[in-house]
Write a protein that holds these residues in place. Structure first.
Motif, PDB file in Angstrom:
ATOM      1  N   LEU A  51      -2.005  -5.407  -0.334  1.00 48.86           N
ATOM      2  CA  LEU A  51      -0.436  -5.095  -1.179  1.00 48.86           C
ATOM      3  C   LEU A  51      -1.698  -3.966  -1.511  1.00 48.86           C
ATOM      4  CD1 LEU A  51       2.069  -6.564  -1.262  1.00 48.86           C
ATOM      5  CD2 LEU A  51       2.326  -4.173   0.075  1.00 48.86           C
ATOM      6  N   HIS A  52      -2.884  -4.452  -1.842  1.00 50.05           N
ATOM      7  CA  HIS A  52      -3.334  -3.654  -3.515  1.00 50.05           C
ATOM      8  C   HIS A  52      -4.518  -2.897  -2.387  1.00 50.05           C
ATOM      9  CE1 HIS A  52      -6.992  -4.275  -6.414  1.00 50.05           C
ATOM     10  NE2 HIS A  52      -6.331  -3.937  -6.699  1.00 50.05           N
ATOM     11  N   ARG A  53      -4.888  -2.954  -1.299  1.00 45.97           N
ATOM     12  CA  ARG A  53      -5.798  -1.992  -0.839  1.00 45.97           C
ATOM     13  C   ARG A  53      -4.461  -1.049  -0.526  1.00 45.97           C
ATOM     14  NH1 ARG A  53      -8.990  -4.906   3.643  1.00 45.97           N
ATOM     15  NH2 ARG A  53     -10.219  -2.584   3.306  1.00 45.97           N
ATOM     16  N   ALA A  54      -3.274  -0.999  -0.427  1.00 48.28           N
ATOM     17  CA  ALA A  54      -2.691   0.338   0.284  1.00 48.28           C
ATOM     18  C   ALA A  54      -2.773   1.233  -1.349  1.00 48.28           C
ATOM     19  CB  ALA A  54      -1.435  -0.273   0.952  1.00 48.28           C
ATOM     20  N   ALA A  55      -2.446  -0.224  -1.927  1.00 50.17           N
ATOM     21  CA  ALA A  55      -1.699   0.709  -3.420  1.00 50.17           C
ATOM     22  C   ALA A  55      -3.479   1.828  -4.414  1.00 50.17           C
ATOM     23  CB  ALA A  55      -1.605  -0.304  -4.521  1.00 50.17           C
ATOM     24  N   ARG A  56      -4.358   1.250  -3.834  1.00 52.34           N
ATOM     25  CA  ARG A  56      -5.529   1.847  -4.039  1.00 52.34           C
ATOM     26  C   ARG A  56      -6.088   3.223  -3.416  1.00 52.34           C
ATOM     27  NH1 ARG A  56      -8.844  -3.375  -4.001  1.00 52.34           N
ATOM     28  NH2 ARG A  56      -9.138  -3.090  -2.397  1.00 52.34           N
ATOM     29  N   LEU A  57      -5.361   3.067  -2.310  1.00 53.15           N
ATOM     30  CA  LEU A  57      -5.495   4.369  -0.952  1.00 53.15           C
ATOM     31  C   LEU A  57      -4.335   5.318  -1.049  1.00 53.15           C
ATOM     32  CD1 LEU A  57      -6.956   5.509   1.553  1.00 53.15           C
ATOM     33  CD2 LEU A  57      -5.832   4.450   2.839  1.00 53.15           C
ATOM     34  N   ALA A  58      -3.436   5.118  -1.361  1.00 52.39           N
ATOM     35  CA  ALA A  58      -2.299   5.437  -2.128  1.00 52.39           C
ATOM     36  C   ALA A  58      -2.527   6.260  -3.593  1.00 52.39           C
ATOM     37  CB  ALA A  58      -0.524   5.128  -2.575  1.00 52.39           C
ATOM     38  N   ARG A  59      -3.928   6.050  -4.074  1.00 54.36           N
ATOM     39  CA  ARG A  59      -4.012   6.411  -5.440  1.00 54.36           C
ATOM     40  C   ARG A  59      -4.416   7.850  -5.326  1.00 54.36           C
ATOM     41  NH1 ARG A  59      -2.386   8.111  -9.855  1.00 54.36           N
ATOM     42  NH2 ARG A  59      -3.059  10.155  -8.854  1.00 54.36           N
ATOM     43  N   THR A  60      -5.597   7.173  -3.884  1.00 52.53           N
ATOM     44  CA  THR A  60      -6.226   8.290  -3.630  1.00 52.53           C
ATOM     45  C   THR A  60      -5.993   8.993  -2.880  1.00 52.53           C
ATOM     46  OG1 THR A  60      -8.419   6.600  -3.158  1.00 52.53           O
ATOM     47  CG2 THR A  60      -9.095   8.482  -2.206  1.00 52.53           C
ATOM     48  N   ALA A  78      -0.794   6.137   3.206  1.00 48.98           N
ATOM     49  CA  ALA A  78      -1.881   4.083   3.125  1.00 48.98           C
ATOM     50  C   ALA A  78      -1.517   3.323   3.841  1.00 48.98           C
ATOM     51  CB  ALA A  78      -1.788   3.755   1.455  1.00 48.98           C
ATOM     52  N   LEU A  79      -0.006   2.733   3.860  1.00 52.83           N
ATOM     53  CA  LEU A  79      -0.004   1.615   4.525  1.00 52.83           C
ATOM     54  C   LEU A  79      -0.169   2.077   6.512  1.00 52.83           C
ATOM     55  CD1 LEU A  79       3.638   1.097   3.289  1.00 52.83           C
ATOM     56  CD2 LEU A  79       1.510  -0.818   3.421  1.00 52.83           C
ATOM     57  N   LEU A  80       0.221   3.265   6.501  1.00 49.43           N
ATOM     58  CA  LEU A  80      -0.450   3.829   8.359  1.00 49.43           C
ATOM     59  C   LEU A  80      -1.619   3.257   8.114  1.00 49.43           C
ATOM     60  CD1 LEU A  80       1.991   7.185   8.907  1.00 49.43           C
ATOM     61  CD2 LEU A  80       2.331   4.646   9.773  1.00 49.43           C
ATOM     62  N   HIS A  81      -3.140   3.887   7.590  1.00 49.80           N
ATOM     63  CA  HIS A  81      -4.219   3.345   7.617  1.00 49.80           C
ATOM     64  C   HIS A  81      -4.726   2.053   7.103  1.00 49.80           C
ATOM     65  CE1 HIS A  81      -4.606   7.577   7.499  1.00 49.80           C
ATOM     66  NE2 HIS A  81      -4.289   7.735   7.012  1.00 49.80           N
TER      67      HIS A  81
END
Length: 88
Positions: A51-60, A78-81
């Protein structure tokens, strides 16, 4: 390059190094987006680390689109990736 500069200006580090404690309104995460992140985590059975990884990717993703705030579609993209589980 612009997204990278925005990240360093906003938080002093790239999004890849954004600590969990910084998933807050000051970093573009409104409470409804965090609620959605939690819901998606339960629906998909994701660990807190994922979840933390997805949040950081969403921020990017939001940074690349030039937005100050993370929106629902950023999180869903982000969750698709996310990495797929390997079959045994």
């Amino acid at each position: 390059a612009a997204a990278s500069a925005t990240q360093k200006e906003r938080q002093g580090v790239p999004n890849a190094e954004l600590p969990v404690a910084d998933l807050d309104r000051a970093h573009g995460f409104a409470s409804d987006v965090l609620d959605l992140l939690e819901l998606r985590g339960r629906q998909l059975g994701l660990s807190l680390r994922r979840l933390h990884r997805a949040a950081r990717l969403a921020r990017t993703i939001a940074d690349l689109d030039g937005r100050d705030a993370v929106i629902r579609s950023d999180l869903d993209e982000a969750l698709l990736h996310r990495p797929r589980e390997m079959a045994a």
